[in-house]
Every structure is written in C-alpha cells, then in structure tokens.
Write a protein that holds these residues in place. Structure first.
Motif, mmCIF file in Angstrom:
data_model
loop_
_atom_site.group_PDB
_atom_site.id
_atom_site.type_symbol
_atom_site.label_atom_id
_atom_site.label_comp_id
_atom_site.label_asym_id
_atom_site.label_seq_id
_atom_site.Cartn_x
_atom_site.Cartn_y
_atom_site.Cartn_z
ATOM 1 N N ARG A 1 54.660 -115.042 -14.213
ATOM 2 C CA ARG A 1 55.448 -116.231 -14.515
ATOM 3 C C ARG A 1 56.305 -116.683 -13.387
ATOM 4 O O ARG A 1 56.604 -117.880 -13.056
ATOM 5 C CB ARG A 1 56.289 -116.106 -16.006
ATOM 6 C CG ARG A 1 55.362 -116.438 -17.097
ATOM 7 C CD ARG A 1 55.795 -116.839 -18.287
ATOM 8 N NE ARG A 1 54.805 -117.054 -19.408
ATOM 9 C CZ ARG A 1 54.275 -118.005 -19.717
ATOM 10 N NH1 ARG A 1 54.259 -119.091 -18.964
ATOM 11 N NH2 ARG A 1 53.495 -118.036 -20.582
ATOM 12 N N ALA A 2 57.105 -115.594 -12.813
ATOM 13 C CA ALA A 2 57.937 -115.829 -11.680
ATOM 14 C C ALA A 2 57.213 -116.481 -10.463
ATOM 15 O O ALA A 2 57.733 -117.396 -9.770
ATOM 16 C CB ALA A 2 58.585 -114.485 -11.425
ATOM 17 N N ALA A 3 55.989 -116.189 -10.345
ATOM 18 C CA ALA A 3 54.980 -116.539 -9.207
ATOM 19 C C ALA A 3 54.454 -117.765 -9.439
ATOM 20 O O ALA A 3 54.387 -118.836 -8.635
ATOM 21 C CB ALA A 3 54.108 -115.689 -8.848
ATOM 22 N N PHE A 4 53.956 -118.108 -10.741
ATOM 23 C CA PHE A 4 53.209 -119.352 -11.189
ATOM 24 C C PHE A 4 53.932 -120.082 -12.287
ATOM 25 O O PHE A 4 53.455 -121.330 -12.501
ATOM 26 C CB PHE A 4 51.751 -118.985 -11.343
ATOM 27 C CG PHE A 4 51.052 -118.299 -10.235
ATOM 28 C CD1 PHE A 4 50.983 -118.961 -9.008
ATOM 29 C CD2 PHE A 4 50.608 -117.000 -10.336
ATOM 30 C CE1 PHE A 4 50.240 -118.442 -8.128
ATOM 31 C CE2 PHE A 4 50.254 -116.238 -9.281
ATOM 32 C CZ PHE A 4 49.994 -116.907 -8.291
ATOM 33 N N GLY A 5 54.650 -119.650 -13.115
ATOM 34 C CA GLY A 5 54.984 -120.035 -14.523
ATOM 35 C C GLY A 5 55.432 -121.553 -14.487
ATOM 36 O O GLY A 5 55.095 -122.084 -15.368
ATOM 37 N N GLY A 6 56.319 -121.916 -13.495
ATOM 38 C CA GLY A 6 56.636 -123.154 -13.423
ATOM 39 C C GLY A 6 55.743 -124.330 -13.099
ATOM 40 O O GLY A 6 55.869 -125.280 -13.048
ATOM 41 N N ARG A 7 54.610 -123.749 -12.626
ATOM 42 C CA ARG A 7 53.701 -124.669 -12.215
ATOM 43 C C ARG A 7 52.017 -124.480 -12.412
ATOM 44 O O ARG A 7 51.108 -124.377 -11.862
ATOM 45 C CB ARG A 7 53.656 -124.751 -10.661
ATOM 46 C CG ARG A 7 54.963 -125.257 -10.005
ATOM 47 C CD ARG A 7 55.076 -124.771 -8.549
ATOM 48 N NE ARG A 7 54.294 -125.580 -7.616
ATOM 49 C CZ ARG A 7 54.150 -125.558 -6.297
ATOM 50 N NH1 ARG A 7 55.052 -124.677 -5.670
ATOM 51 N NH2 ARG A 7 53.206 -125.995 -5.766
ATOM 52 N N LEU A 8 52.037 -124.300 -13.700
ATOM 53 C CA LEU A 8 50.919 -123.906 -14.208
ATOM 54 C C LEU A 8 50.223 -125.205 -14.783
ATOM 55 O O LEU A 8 51.015 -125.962 -15.747
ATOM 56 C CB LEU A 8 50.854 -122.800 -15.606
ATOM 57 C CG LEU A 8 51.046 -121.439 -15.152
ATOM 58 C CD1 LEU A 8 51.424 -120.557 -16.426
ATOM 59 C CD2 LEU A 8 49.771 -120.947 -14.458
ATOM 60 N N THR A 9 49.107 -125.819 -14.621
ATOM 61 C CA THR A 9 48.251 -126.634 -15.148
ATOM 62 C C THR A 9 48.258 -126.448 -16.789
ATOM 63 O O THR A 9 48.017 -125.325 -17.144
ATOM 64 C CB THR A 9 46.894 -126.763 -14.584
ATOM 65 O OG1 THR A 9 46.977 -126.737 -13.212
ATOM 66 C CG2 THR A 9 46.071 -128.119 -15.131
ATOM 67 N N PRO A 10 48.660 -127.607 -17.631
ATOM 68 C CA PRO A 10 48.554 -127.222 -19.028
ATOM 69 C C PRO A 10 47.389 -126.756 -19.629
ATOM 70 O O PRO A 10 47.272 -126.355 -21.038
ATOM 71 C CB PRO A 10 48.822 -128.760 -19.633
ATOM 72 C CG PRO A 10 49.392 -129.527 -18.345
ATOM 73 C CD PRO A 10 48.892 -128.774 -17.301
ATOM 74 N N ARG A 11 46.165 -126.694 -19.021
ATOM 75 C CA ARG A 11 45.183 -126.202 -19.748
ATOM 76 C C ARG A 11 44.070 -125.542 -18.649
ATOM 77 O O ARG A 11 44.416 -125.700 -17.303
ATOM 78 C CB ARG A 11 44.164 -127.076 -20.354
ATOM 79 C CG ARG A 11 43.541 -128.197 -19.195
ATOM 80 C CD ARG A 11 42.227 -129.078 -19.874
ATOM 81 N NE ARG A 11 41.755 -130.040 -19.089
ATOM 82 C CZ ARG A 11 40.677 -129.940 -18.334
ATOM 83 N NH1 ARG A 11 40.062 -128.881 -18.072
ATOM 84 N NH2 ARG A 11 40.271 -130.794 -17.698
ATOM 85 N N PRO A 12 43.165 -124.599 -18.809
ATOM 86 C CA PRO A 12 42.014 -123.862 -17.986
ATOM 87 C C PRO A 12 41.145 -125.181 -17.639
ATOM 88 O O PRO A 12 41.049 -126.203 -18.448
ATOM 89 C CB PRO A 12 41.531 -122.793 -18.812
ATOM 90 C CG PRO A 12 41.593 -123.222 -20.031
ATOM 91 C CD PRO A 12 42.874 -124.240 -20.330
ATOM 92 N N PHE A 13 40.379 -124.764 -16.791
ATOM 93 C CA PHE A 13 39.208 -125.516 -16.509
ATOM 94 C C PHE A 13 37.893 -124.744 -16.969
ATOM 95 O O PHE A 13 37.887 -123.603 -17.276
ATOM 96 C CB PHE A 13 39.113 -126.013 -14.885
ATOM 97 C CG PHE A 13 39.995 -127.129 -14.758
ATOM 98 C CD1 PHE A 13 39.461 -128.349 -14.157
ATOM 99 C CD2 PHE A 13 41.385 -126.997 -14.621
ATOM 100 C CE1 PHE A 13 40.156 -129.311 -14.005
ATOM 101 C CE2 PHE A 13 42.090 -128.085 -14.213
ATOM 102 C CZ PHE A 13 41.780 -129.382 -14.040
ATOM 103 N N PHE A 14 36.781 -125.786 -17.116
ATOM 104 C CA PHE A 14 35.554 -125.281 -17.411
ATOM 105 C C PHE A 14 34.503 -125.644 -16.669
ATOM 106 O O PHE A 14 34.434 -126.558 -16.222
ATOM 107 C CB PHE A 14 35.221 -125.434 -19.187
ATOM 108 C CG PHE A 14 36.645 -125.686 -19.919
ATOM 109 C CD1 PHE A 14 36.855 -124.198 -20.539
ATOM 110 C CD2 PHE A 14 37.319 -126.389 -20.140
ATOM 111 C CE1 PHE A 14 37.847 -124.051 -21.480
ATOM 112 C CE2 PHE A 14 38.563 -126.297 -21.049
ATOM 113 C CZ PHE A 14 38.486 -125.348 -21.793
ATOM 114 N N ALA A 15 33.329 -124.609 -16.441
ATOM 115 C CA ALA A 15 32.080 -124.969 -16.063
ATOM 116 C C ALA A 15 31.334 -124.085 -16.513
ATOM 117 O O ALA A 15 31.138 -123.142 -17.081
ATOM 118 C CB ALA A 15 32.185 -124.891 -14.538
ATOM 119 N N ALA A 16 29.975 -124.730 -16.356
ATOM 120 C CA ALA A 16 28.671 -123.958 -16.924
ATOM 121 C C ALA A 16 28.459 -122.667 -16.096
ATOM 122 O O ALA A 16 28.540 -122.801 -14.823
ATOM 123 C CB ALA A 16 27.331 -124.860 -17.044
#
Length: 468
Positions: free
Chosen positions: A48-63
């Motif tokens: 969270r110190a590295a990325f927590g303030g800039r996380l996209t609200p959801r993951p992405f998906f692919a087949a």
C-alpha cells in the motif's frame, strides 16, 4: 517503461469489453460490497505504501487462451529481437549499434559480456485497439517493474464477495511474482548449488532511495515466494576471492536495476560493473541481466522489425507474427521509406501526419522524451522533427486504446479509463500480467512514475471467449 495514449479527439468513441468484464461492471453498479472489494483486500503495508493511493478500483479480466496465444507471439518476437544483430548485420555488433543509434562509449559497456545468452525474461506493453493487441514496447531483461502487482489478485481472492464472483466465472491468475522467482532460481542455480539463492537487486549509487517504496514492495513479494532478497547499490558491493558480498552477505545473483547511462560518466559505477562482470565470468555470481539487454530494449529494434526492407530476412510465420503485433514504426531519418506500400520521404511524411504519429527516444524510459504529435501544433512539431532527425528517435503510428469501464467505489458512477496491458513472458510462456490505466484526457503518457493520474491493478484470466 512508458505507454502513450492514442485516444481519438473528442474522447470515448466506443468500448470493447469481454463478457466477464461487462458482468463484473454491471454487478458493481448495484452491489457496494463488490465494487469496494479492492479497498477490503488484505494488501500489506509495504504494497500500500508503494501503490495504495493509486490502485484502479477493479482488476482486469481476459480469456486465458488469449493470454497464452499472445505470450506465444511475444516469445516469437523476443527471439526475433535478440537475433537481429546476426540476421541483419551478420553478427557485426558495431553495425547494429550504429543502426539503432548506440554510440561507441555506450556500446563498449553494453558489449562487455556479449557472449552471455540473453535471459528469456520480459514484459511487453500493449494496447488493445478493439480488434487486436498492438505492441508498443518490449522490456527485455532484469529491470522489470510490476511483478509484485500479483498481490492484487492474490488479496482479492480473500474478499468474500469477489471470491463468489471468481468461482462463478472460473477466474484464476498467474502469479507473476512467483514466476519471476522461478526465473531467478533457474538463473542462479549454477552458483547456488542446490540451495536457495541470495538475490540482490542492485541500483546505481544514489538511486535506491528514489524508488525505495517500490523496491520494498518488490522485496516483500519475492520473500513471499521464498527468495532470499536484498536491496543495495553498486557502491555497497565488495569482492572477496571469486565471490561478491553486499552488507557482509554473499550474493549468488545480481538482479540489475542500473542502466548504462547511470554509470556511463561515473568511474566508480563503471568499476563496480567491471567487478561484477569479472566475478560473473569466474562463476562466482550470476548477473541477471547484463547491459546487453539495452541492445534489445532499444525501440529502434522494433523499427527494424517493422521496416519492410528487412522482410526477406524473416520466415512467413515470423512476418505474420510481427504483422499481428507491431504498429508501423520507423527510425527517424531523412530519406525514403515505405508507408502502406508507398515510398515516401519519411521526414516530409512525419511533418504532414503530425496527428497520427508519436516521437520516442530509442532508449527512453518513464515516458521521458516522448512527444505525441497531436499535442503539438504544426510549427512546434516540424521544429522538433528537424532537431531530432538522424538522432536516436523512432516515430510510431498512433494506436487508440479502447476505453474500459470502471465503477467508482464510492458513488457507483460509471467511468472510463485507457489501459495499458503489461504482459510478462518467460521460458514457460505467459508469466502473468499487470495493468496501468489513465483517465481520458489525463495526458498522453501512461506511466506510474511520471503520470500522476496513472493507476495500477492486477489481471485475472477466465476460461471464456473474449468479445470483440
């Protein structure tokens, strides 16, 4: 590394999402527990110190089949890139370096361990334009970021509303951190002799503190995967006999994070690199990877693959592979070139087609030096081209990434982001993925370090078929 948006003027012109993404977004709009799953995920303080303030609200998906096919194509491009000096220049590295704009001083450092076989370790940065993936850059070597973003899918699989969705749609993920740990173990095996290797991520002197939070997250992810992992700088290395030590601990593998320009004018840095090279040659340490990866990371390598002048050097399948992936890319110069079957003067063509072209330095990183033509007026663009012609630059045809829907976790409103797909490959094929995204209109460069609006997340796969 960097990516550049190619959004059409006026913003969103449509979207292509797979069925799982569409259903996830639909449910997030009506289910607050699902749309807040990211904030509920048990991510570590270091992450969270590295990325927590800039996380996209959801993951992405692919087949999954899409990722496997893409990785196979990317491994083929990897093979082509590392073969270019032999294929196009009969192994004459001086000629190759001249062709990609690497001067003699840099070439001398890059060639120091020329005989070492390039490690099959890389991350491709791509856009999906609605019909296919298009390769913007191929980052080959040890200096890869983002493998620790595997912590996102790992943590989401502990959040009950998300787990229910994952089970319903058969979601899974490839742990890119664990894949990287496997790669490092294999590379270190000749020195480690069957025990768990000690890996040291080494930066140039004075550079570790600038990215300390990102390095701390990387170290934590490697330690989760069982790797004995250290952080240090070139000046902290010491030689004893035919071994290298960092802070008194013997190191089996140097995971290189310094680049050639950081040590080019630093006598102490060059001396430390020479020490590493000698111990590597003596079998006392493994350097992962050597500075030779600069030959392959150079964007001019993609220009060589894209240029039809060289097509006869490749097989039919190799040509089909590059045609599937590469946008039109050329080394910037004054002279004739092929554009869609027509021979034109490249400099004149670039002046006339400003809004469809991007100028990139061959060896740039973090978005530094990238200039999208559509962000300049005619006079500025023409002046820039005059200044850059015959220099270490490429021009690349603009690729328009398809915007992807994201639900605001607080308001439930639907938003759109422009994503870059970061796809890791190894000797085993698809080695996981990570995503960087930027808001529409937020600037051309999608880069975590230099793009303040850029967010990051992880990537799940599913057994279904992609739409579009």
């Amino acid at each position: 590394m960097d990516s550049v948006t190619g959004e059409a003027p006026g913003g969103v012109t449509g979207e292509t999402v797979d069925d799982v993404t569409a259903e996830y977004v639909r449910r997030c709009r009506v289910d607050a527990r699902l749309r807040t799953a990211m904030s509920a995920a048990a991510l570590s303080p270091s992450f969270r110190a590295a990325f927590g303030g800039r996380l996209t609200p959801r993951p992405f998906f692919a087949a999954r089949h899409t990722m496997d096919t893409l990785a196979a194509d990317l491994n083929g491009v990897f093979d082509l890139i590392v073969s270019l000096p032999e294929r196009l220049f009969d192994g004459d590295l001086d000629a190759y370096c001249a062709a990609v704009g690497i001067d003699d001083r840099r070439a001398a450092l890059i060639r120091r361990l020329r005989s070492v076989e390039p490690a099959r370790s890389g991350r491709a940065d791509l856009y999906h334009d609605g019909s296919c993936f298009r390769l913007l850059e191929f980052n080959i070597g040890g200096t890869l970021g983002g493998s620790d973003l595997a912590e996102v899918p790992r943590a989401l699989m502990t959040v009950r509303p998300f787990v229910a969705f994952a089970e319903e749609f058969g979601l899974g993920y490839v742990d890119s951190a664990r894949e990287r740990a496997t790669t490092l173990r294999r590379a270190a095996a000749p020195v480690a002799g069957g025990r768990e290797p000690v890996v040291a991520a080494v930066e140039a002197d004075g550079w570790l503190s600038a990215n300390r939070e990102l390095f701390a997250s990387l170290r934590e992810s490697m330690e989760r995967c069982g790797v004995r992992f250290m952080l240090g700088e070139l000046g902290g290395l010491r030689r004893r006999g035919n071994r290298l030590f960092l802070d008194g601990t013997r190191v089996d593998l140097i995971l290189r994070y310094f680049v050639v320009d950081q040590i080019l004018d630093d006598p102490a840095g060059r001396a430390a690199y020479e020490m590493i090279c000698r111990v590597h040659e003596e079998g006392g340490v493994v350097l992962h990877t050597t500075l030779e990866s600069h030959l392959h990371n150079d964007k001019a390598a993609l220009a060589l693959l894209s240029d039809p002048t060289h097509r006869d050097s490749f097989s039919d399948e190799e040509r089909r592979s590059t045609d599937r992936l590469l946008p039109w890319t050329r080394a910037l110069c004054a002279g004739p070139t092929d554009v869609d079957g027509r021979t034109v003067d490249l400099a004149d063509f670039c002046v006339e087609h400003r809004e469809s072209l991007i100028l990139k330095p061959n060896a740039g990183y973090s978005g530094i030096g990238i200039v999208p033509g559509w962000e300049r007026d005619d006079r500025e663009w023409a002046a820039l081209l005059r200044h850059s012609v015959e220099g270490p630059f490429v021009v690349q045809r603009r690729v328009a990434p398809v915007p992807q829907p994201v639900v605001d976790p607080i308001t439930g409103d639907l938003e759109h982001l422009l994503p870059t797909w970061g796809v890791f490959v190894s000797a085993d094929g698809y080695a996981g993925g990570m995503m960087r995204s930027a808001p529409i209109g937020g600037g051309a460069v999608i880069n975590f370090s230099s793009g303040p609006g850029t967010s990051v997340t992880g990537l799940f796969t599913h057994p279904g078929r992609d739409s579009g």
